[in-house]
Write an enzyme that holds these catalytic residues in place. Sequence first.
Site, PDB file in Angstrom:
ATOM      1  CB  SER A   1      38.438  63.175  87.715  1.00 29.81           C
ATOM      2  OG  SER A   1      39.300  62.924  86.624  1.00 29.81           O
TER       3      SER A   1
ATOM      4  CG  HIS B   1      35.066  63.950  84.853  1.00 27.80           C
ATOM      5  ND1 HIS B   1      34.197  64.752  84.133  1.00 27.80           N
ATOM      6  CD2 HIS B   1      36.310  64.387  84.546  1.00 27.80           C
ATOM      7  CE1 HIS B   1      34.892  65.631  83.413  1.00 27.80           C
ATOM      8  NE2 HIS B   1      36.182  65.430  83.654  1.00 27.80           N
TER       9      HIS B   1
ATOM     10  CG  ASP C   1      39.537  64.082  82.850  1.00 25.25           C
ATOM     11  OD1 ASP C   1      38.792  64.961  82.388  1.00 25.25           O
ATOM     12  OD2 ASP C   1      39.715  63.905  84.074  1.00 25.25           O
TER      13      ASP C   1
ATOM     14  CG  MET D   1      43.864  64.449  78.841  1.00 27.29           C
ATOM     15  SD  MET D   1      45.020  64.848  80.150  1.00 27.29           S
ATOM     16  CE  MET D   1      43.887  65.243  81.481  1.00 27.29           C
TER      17      MET D   1
ATOM     18  CG  HIS E   1      36.636  66.704  79.942  1.00 24.94           C
ATOM     19  ND1 HIS E   1      37.372  67.268  80.969  1.00 24.94           N
ATOM     20  CD2 HIS E   1      36.656  67.620  78.930  1.00 24.94           C
ATOM     21  CE1 HIS E   1      37.818  68.450  80.585  1.00 24.94           C
ATOM     22  NE2 HIS E   1      37.408  68.685  79.352  1.00 24.94           N
TER      23      HIS E   1
ATOM     24  CG  MET F   1      40.540  67.893  77.849  1.00 26.69           C
ATOM     25  SD  MET F   1      41.252  67.605  79.460  1.00 26.69           S
ATOM     26  CE  MET F   1      40.391  66.105  79.889  1.00 26.69           C
TER      27      MET F   1
ATOM     28  CG  MET G   1      38.211  73.246  81.185  1.00 23.63           C
ATOM     29  SD  MET G   1      37.988  71.605  81.900  1.00 23.63           S
ATOM     30  CE  MET G   1      39.503  71.380  82.820  1.00 23.63           C
TER      31      MET G   1
ATOM     32  N   GLY H   1      45.231  67.694  89.967  1.00 25.92           N
ATOM     33  CA  GLY H   1      45.995  68.212  91.100  1.00 25.92           C
ATOM     34  C   GLY H   1      46.433  69.655  91.011  1.00 25.92           C
TER      35      GLY H   1
ATOM     36  CG  ASP I   1      37.154  68.946  84.933  1.00 27.68           C
ATOM     37  OD1 ASP I   1      37.732  68.497  85.935  1.00 27.68           O
ATOM     38  OD2 ASP I   1      37.248  68.452  83.796  1.00 27.68           O
TER      39      ASP I   1
END
Length: 216
Positions: free
Chosen positions: A8, A33, A35, A37, A66, A68, A137, A145, A175
């Site tokens: 990621s 990957h 992310d 957001m 991905h 979000m 998820m 983290g 994930d």
Amino acid sequence: MEHLIAPSILAADFANLQKDVELVNDSEADWFHLDVMDGVFVPNISFGMPVIKAIARHAKKPLDVHLMIVDPDRYLQEFCDIGANVLTVHYEACAHLHRTLTAIRDLGMKAGVALNPHTPVHVLQDIIQHVDLVCLMSVNPGFGGQSFIEHTYKKVRDLRDLGKGVNDKLLIEIDGGVGKNNWQKLVQAGADVLVAGSSTFNANDPQAAIREMKGN
Ligand code: DX5
Ligand code: ZN
């Protein structure tokens, strides 16, 4: 099938993105990957199209994006245009999931749906045949983290059962909080794709960490 590793980029060095993209190119990792957001669906803002476009110029492996974000239908075409190969939306963000997943496939991408930790896998019963990938998820989305939620193993097994005979090609992706202490157990439970952010980029030797999670 042999499991895939998707580092990621959220955990990469944003001031040296090209370096970290090359690191993944030159590793045994399978996918990137990415992310996205929006600060609405999740309490954090990461990066969007311009950054993915820049990454795509250097990446030599498929881009697993991905989302979000709320109302992802607004941007499916754009993510396709900038090079997404897998596009995953959240079950919790889509009122018309069948329409959204069909649109993603019609654009030529693999269609993914992500489930938050509290969402049971059985909600996918009537859509599972239209999905290429389910992202479970294993943390609450929004941040890298975090600690892995143990209940995920049961969800992997339940999801594999749900897809049996209906969608035997279904990819199960995990994930959040994945690393050297749980990757094997996840693969044994039936996971196909392991997203690894901190466990890759915070390792002293990220390529060795990837190799270890590939089981080599
Ligand atoms: C969390 C993101 C993850 C995140 C995982 O909302 O969807 O992809 O980058 O990070 P780690 O592997 O550090 O838990
Ligand atoms: Zn993710």
